[in-house]
Design a protein around this motif. Structure first.
Motif, mmCIF file in Angstrom:
data_model
loop_
_atom_site.group_PDB
_atom_site.id
_atom_site.type_symbol
_atom_site.label_atom_id
_atom_site.label_comp_id
_atom_site.label_asym_id
_atom_site.label_seq_id
_atom_site.Cartn_x
_atom_site.Cartn_y
_atom_site.Cartn_z
ATOM 1 N N ASP A 146 0.684 -28.661 -74.507
ATOM 2 C CA ASP A 146 1.702 -27.777 -75.058
ATOM 3 C C ASP A 146 1.258 -26.304 -74.464
ATOM 4 O O ASP A 146 0.116 -26.163 -74.133
ATOM 5 C CB ASP A 146 2.179 -28.105 -76.207
ATOM 6 N N SER A 147 1.921 -25.419 -74.774
ATOM 7 C CA SER A 147 1.683 -23.951 -74.645
ATOM 8 C C SER A 147 0.552 -23.096 -74.992
ATOM 9 O O SER A 147 0.266 -22.238 -74.685
ATOM 10 C CB SER A 147 2.881 -23.081 -74.644
ATOM 11 N N ASP A 148 -0.054 -23.998 -76.041
ATOM 12 C CA ASP A 148 -1.256 -23.521 -76.788
ATOM 13 C C ASP A 148 -2.665 -23.377 -75.626
ATOM 14 O O ASP A 148 -3.379 -22.751 -75.950
ATOM 15 C CB ASP A 148 -1.766 -24.256 -77.830
ATOM 16 N N GLU A 149 -2.501 -24.127 -74.879
ATOM 17 C CA GLU A 149 -3.506 -24.357 -73.625
ATOM 18 C C GLU A 149 -3.534 -23.429 -72.372
ATOM 19 O O GLU A 149 -2.339 -22.926 -72.280
ATOM 20 C CB GLU A 149 -3.726 -25.716 -73.390
ATOM 21 N N ASP A 150 -4.616 -23.140 -71.924
ATOM 22 C CA ASP A 150 -4.753 -22.736 -70.563
ATOM 23 C C ASP A 150 -4.848 -23.886 -69.686
ATOM 24 O O ASP A 150 -5.956 -24.464 -69.689
ATOM 25 C CB ASP A 150 -5.767 -21.619 -70.564
ATOM 26 N N LEU A 151 -4.060 -24.225 -68.765
ATOM 27 C CA LEU A 151 -4.191 -25.536 -68.124
ATOM 28 C C LEU A 151 -4.978 -25.504 -67.316
ATOM 29 O O LEU A 151 -5.933 -26.641 -67.098
ATOM 30 C CB LEU A 151 -2.723 -25.792 -67.419
ATOM 31 N N HIS A 152 -5.517 -24.385 -66.499
ATOM 32 C CA HIS A 152 -6.403 -24.304 -65.505
ATOM 33 C C HIS A 152 -7.924 -24.590 -66.279
ATOM 34 O O HIS A 152 -8.987 -24.788 -65.601
ATOM 35 C CB HIS A 152 -6.546 -22.937 -64.717
ATOM 36 N N TYR A 165 -3.204 -35.342 -65.972
ATOM 37 C CA TYR A 165 -1.934 -34.783 -65.038
ATOM 38 C C TYR A 165 -2.061 -33.281 -65.090
ATOM 39 O O TYR A 165 -2.109 -32.998 -66.422
ATOM 40 C CB TYR A 165 -0.938 -35.281 -65.443
ATOM 41 N N PRO A 166 -1.922 -32.409 -64.212
ATOM 42 C CA PRO A 166 -1.838 -32.714 -62.885
ATOM 43 C C PRO A 166 -3.269 -32.967 -62.093
ATOM 44 O O PRO A 166 -3.303 -32.716 -60.958
ATOM 45 C CB PRO A 166 -1.084 -31.574 -62.067
ATOM 46 N N GLY A 193 10.714 -25.030 -77.147
ATOM 47 C CA GLY A 193 12.148 -25.608 -77.159
ATOM 48 C C GLY A 193 12.737 -25.102 -75.609
ATOM 49 O O GLY A 193 12.247 -24.295 -75.007
ATOM 50 N N THR A 225 10.175 -32.024 -75.177
ATOM 51 C CA THR A 225 9.501 -31.034 -74.357
ATOM 52 C C THR A 225 8.269 -30.665 -75.125
ATOM 53 O O THR A 225 8.142 -30.754 -76.311
ATOM 54 C CB THR A 225 10.288 -29.776 -74.213
ATOM 55 N N GLU A 226 7.326 -30.186 -74.350
ATOM 56 C CA GLU A 226 5.875 -29.777 -74.638
ATOM 57 C C GLU A 226 6.079 -28.547 -75.010
ATOM 58 O O GLU A 226 5.101 -27.714 -75.421
ATOM 59 C CB GLU A 226 4.709 -29.987 -73.864
ATOM 60 N N GLY A 227 7.160 -27.735 -74.747
ATOM 61 C CA GLY A 227 7.306 -26.378 -75.006
ATOM 62 C C GLY A 227 7.886 -26.366 -76.513
ATOM 63 O O GLY A 227 7.934 -27.066 -77.209
ATOM 64 N N PHE A 261 -2.404 -31.936 -68.897
ATOM 65 C CA PHE A 261 -0.953 -31.551 -69.624
ATOM 66 C C PHE A 261 -0.921 -31.693 -71.150
ATOM 67 O O PHE A 261 -1.324 -32.564 -71.652
ATOM 68 C CB PHE A 261 -0.220 -32.778 -69.133
#
Lengths: 396, 396, 396
Positions: free
Chosen positions: A253-259, A286-287, A54, A50-52, A251
């Motif tokens: 991990d959780s360190d980024e702000d996807l937008h 992606y996405p 856990g 997972t990119e999270g 896409f």
């Protein structure tokens, strides 16, 4: 079976169609990472699925498209039946040992070379020589600019000298006589500041002023490089080498702000880079892969992939690739896995990509949208030839 | 075959299904441009196959879904076999001559009328009378507001008078007695300032102040109209005519920042326009066509299309249209090609749209999701009837 | 037929496949609203078929995927043939009466429980006890934080006491001994200020200052709660209860700016909530469902659905659900209808969801991507088990 080689087809891992345009084309995986050297217990294995950080309490990372793909497609490589239970899989993997598993998985990808970013959490991973030996193919290095900058800072440099020191170190780290062979630079600007920053090369005085602040904060509390001015300086030091510049987008991990990692935010940079002729390689996307495909069509310097997504989305890979190819010229899309840690990810990336692109091309032939000769040519372009054309130093 | 007419079906260009809901429905192409008057060499042809400045070094614009579509579907119109090599295609095209090719392609579209924006890079294109004659159908004019504003500026006007002069000229250019018949206004605000601007009508004093700056800059160095206040003034001058207002959104060329052309950014404008009853026609919209469809559902004044994307995405057109129709009411979607320069784009737009929408409707009938009578009605609405209802002056 | 019960399958409303993984799994509809108590005329019915204010002049809300779905799939529940004309449908509905229709539709959903937001435009809807009786299943209440805050304001409170009064009232309204049983809190921050606000808990002094302004404006002109500081205070009061927090994201009505409801904008909030262990339930998410799925993968506290979209997009539901499941872990997706007003929406949500997820799983089995045992487990997780695990108080 005993792990140790054989192509995907000989392993029965790809349904052999009447025409299989990607059979026998060695992939260039133009962006990936190394694999974990030691054996993994179940939590360690799941953490890499997972990119999270856990799985949520009471859940397993195996309960995902990626986890199901591992159980379905990687089990046979370990001599287990398809859909083996997760626990069996992890135990069998440990029994065989990480070295044998990595060797089997990496060799089953049918890759011709790997371009590897080894500047991220590389502790515990095989070094690039060991990776090349395990995979049995040449490996080139992708130089991660932020890691170089942080290395410079930690080695001791004053603010006035930081800008030039970084430029010189990037030049040194990308010299053609280095081994492993440097093939590209990479920036994780998207993680560190977002892609919506001013794309211009900063002035030396700005760099010195920003370094003054950051070097002090890093000395005090180890702050990672997040200053936009210094990140831009590093990015331009990368562009100065003339090597393709890889950029993390989409896409991650959780360190980024996807937008703030939408590749369309890089239009301003692309306009500056267009006259220089340096390729900008938009990774992952992606996405926002349709936006990235637009970039690849309207800017001659822009190239794209759907790495990381391809192993993760499993049997949806044909849909994602088809969406990217709505606007992306066939000469502007590349293959990459973005696999990290688990050789299963290298294998699933290759397997899904071959099946997906091959299937799309077969369907296009079946409906007479393209000719078989063109299908073969497009398969080869995306799987390998575009990379060979764009990267001047792919190791042979 | 000799170019010169015949429907798509008689040319064998659309697979005739058991029920073909779009056969015999003349399309209203509610947004397109004219075609190049003279013959094109290969670089000239390729330049019109992409929204970019041209293909990357070592690549061809023919290597794209659009290029493959030209070779597959337009070759037979020139008497060549499907999938003719690119070089053969360009040579045969020159041999037949631009006039004959345009005539054959445009007539094969099965269109009933064309609404044409002739305010963009119109040099070298057929004028609207010649286009109407070539296509054999009536042509209406879409008045491009920024072109009108720049014309006013270049004709000489002072800053205090600019606002009223623009308003008067837009009114004059849209008068019902003009020929070609003005049918709509259009703004390219997305290119010039982005859609994320204050949507309100600016005050006269703001307009005068902004004109003061821009007129001076334009006199000095030809600056295009990019001032948000003046752009908004033009947009409201367009709305004042009561004609439908077309807005560029989404997919376009490298001049735009794609993320600032998301049609959802127009929600504020839609709220202001809703009580006026003036239709807002969101053009192109891809890859934000799902957002646009939401706009079309929640604002009664909003209408949408996936023009430009339809010819470009080739055999993916059914997917894109299906995505738009997830939320777009059937009475709010229109057909357009946004073809520019090459009549191949007019033809491919029509061909892909007919096959895509027809195929989706046949599939919906086959799974008993809709009745054949409803399918026929929906086909006709989107292909023609919505345009006839929304545009008060479609030329007959 | 006479309305009054029977499962979807017994009603012939779901094509029974060879393996139907969702048969017999009672759905938890984890976010919906109540139904209109009285009979509806045609304009009243059409107004509830769209998220807009109503259809455009000369058009009908029945001309949409949702309208066609009602005519196809809900007609038989009223004893009408599939595809009954809209007028027949509305007349037959009035003839049977709202109570009988609601009873038939709600019972045909095969739901096990409903979690209901009754804080939005609840006038004219059945209260939750009546809803539970009509549906024949238990109902839990989702406490809408903005409605609580506006209630506090209207009951009379001073600015200094507002913050604590809201916190206390939220605690009271979510006490476990209340009936109907409170199961979650919900915020419509997306509508009121956008999701791109500072996610931190505001300081008491900030809350008092903001309340000072808003209470005065509300007393004067009834201003709804739109102040970002007060909205955040309410949101954190919800989190303090420890109950799952539902957040409106994506698809909604014309009051929102869609681009400011992208669930990826909640990454900052998720980082703050992650250590607290309070579940964040991202509702609707469409057309940002791929972004939402990324959130669900990388943040262990995040859960997602595609409610509202599922009934609206009709036969496209499999595509939308498949897109969400590209990255969303199977343990992080839930079912919801977001139905409001019309029991047809509850029924279509359930029907489309069952057919879509069931079909996707059957296809995955047919291509040997997953085992039937895993398919059955995943179906049950998404339809019910994830909700039972995440909501500590699902009413039994």
């Amino acid at each position: 079976m005993a792990p140790g080689g054989g192509s995907l087809v000989s392993l029965g891992l790809v349904p052999a169609g009447p025409v299989s345009f990607l059979d026998g084309v060695p992939l260039v995986d133009h962006h990936c990472h190394s694999v974990v050297a030691d054996d993994l217990d179940r939590p360690g294995f799941e953490a890499l699925l997972t990119e999270g950080a856990g799985p949520a309490p009471g859940t397993s990372a195996f309960d995902s498209r990626l986890g199901f793909s591992v159980r379905r497609w990687c089990s046979p490589v370990l001599g287990l039946p398809p859909h083996a239970p997760a626990q069996d899989y992890v135990e069998r993997r440990a029994e065989l040992g990480a070295a044998a598993v990595s060797r089997a998985m990496l060799r089953a990808t049918g890759s011709g070379s790997l371009l590897v970013d080894h500047g991220f959490a590389a502790g515990g991973l095989l070094d690039l020589d060991a990776l090349a030996q395990t995979a049995g193919i040449p490996v080139g290095e992708v130089v991660r600019l932020e890691a170089v900058a942080e290395g410079i800072a930690d080695a001791g440099v004053d603010a006035a000298g930081f800008g030039e020191a970084l430029r010189a170190e990037v030049a040194r780290r990308t010299a053609p006589e280095r081994r492993p062979l440097p093939v590209a630079c990479k920036t994780v600007l998207a993680y560190r500041a977002g892609l919506d920053v001013d794309p211009h090369r900063p002035e030396p005085a700005e760099v010195a002023a920003a370094a003054d602040g950051w070097l002090a904060r890093r000395a005090r509390d180890g702050e990672p490089l997040r200053d936009p001015v210094l990140l831009r300086h590093g990015l331009w030091a990368g562009l100065d080498t003339g090597l393709p510049l890889q950029l993390h987008t989409g896409f991650g991990d959780s360190d980024e702000d996807l937008h703030r990692s939408d590749p369309a935010l890089l239009a301003g940079l692309a306009r500056l880079v267009e006259p220089l002729g340096v390729p900008l390689m938009l990774l992952h996307t992606y996405p926002f892969h349709r936006q990235a495909a637009w970039m690849a069509q309207v800017f001659s310097c822009v190239y794209v992939d759907v790495s990381l997504a391809v192993p993760h989305v499993g049997s949806r890979a044909p849909d994602v690739i088809a969406e990217m190819l709505e606007l992306a010229p066939f000469a502007k899309m590349l293959y990459a896995s973005d696999a990290y840690g688990l050789p299963e990810l290298h294998l699933l990336g290759a397997l899904r990509f071959r099946a997906a692109l091959g299937g799309l091309l077969e369907q296009a032939c079946a409906t007479d949208e393209i000719s078989p000769a063109d299908a073969e040519r497009v398969a080869s372009m995306i799987a390998r030839d575009n990379a060979l054309r764009v990267y001047p130093r792919i190791p042979a």
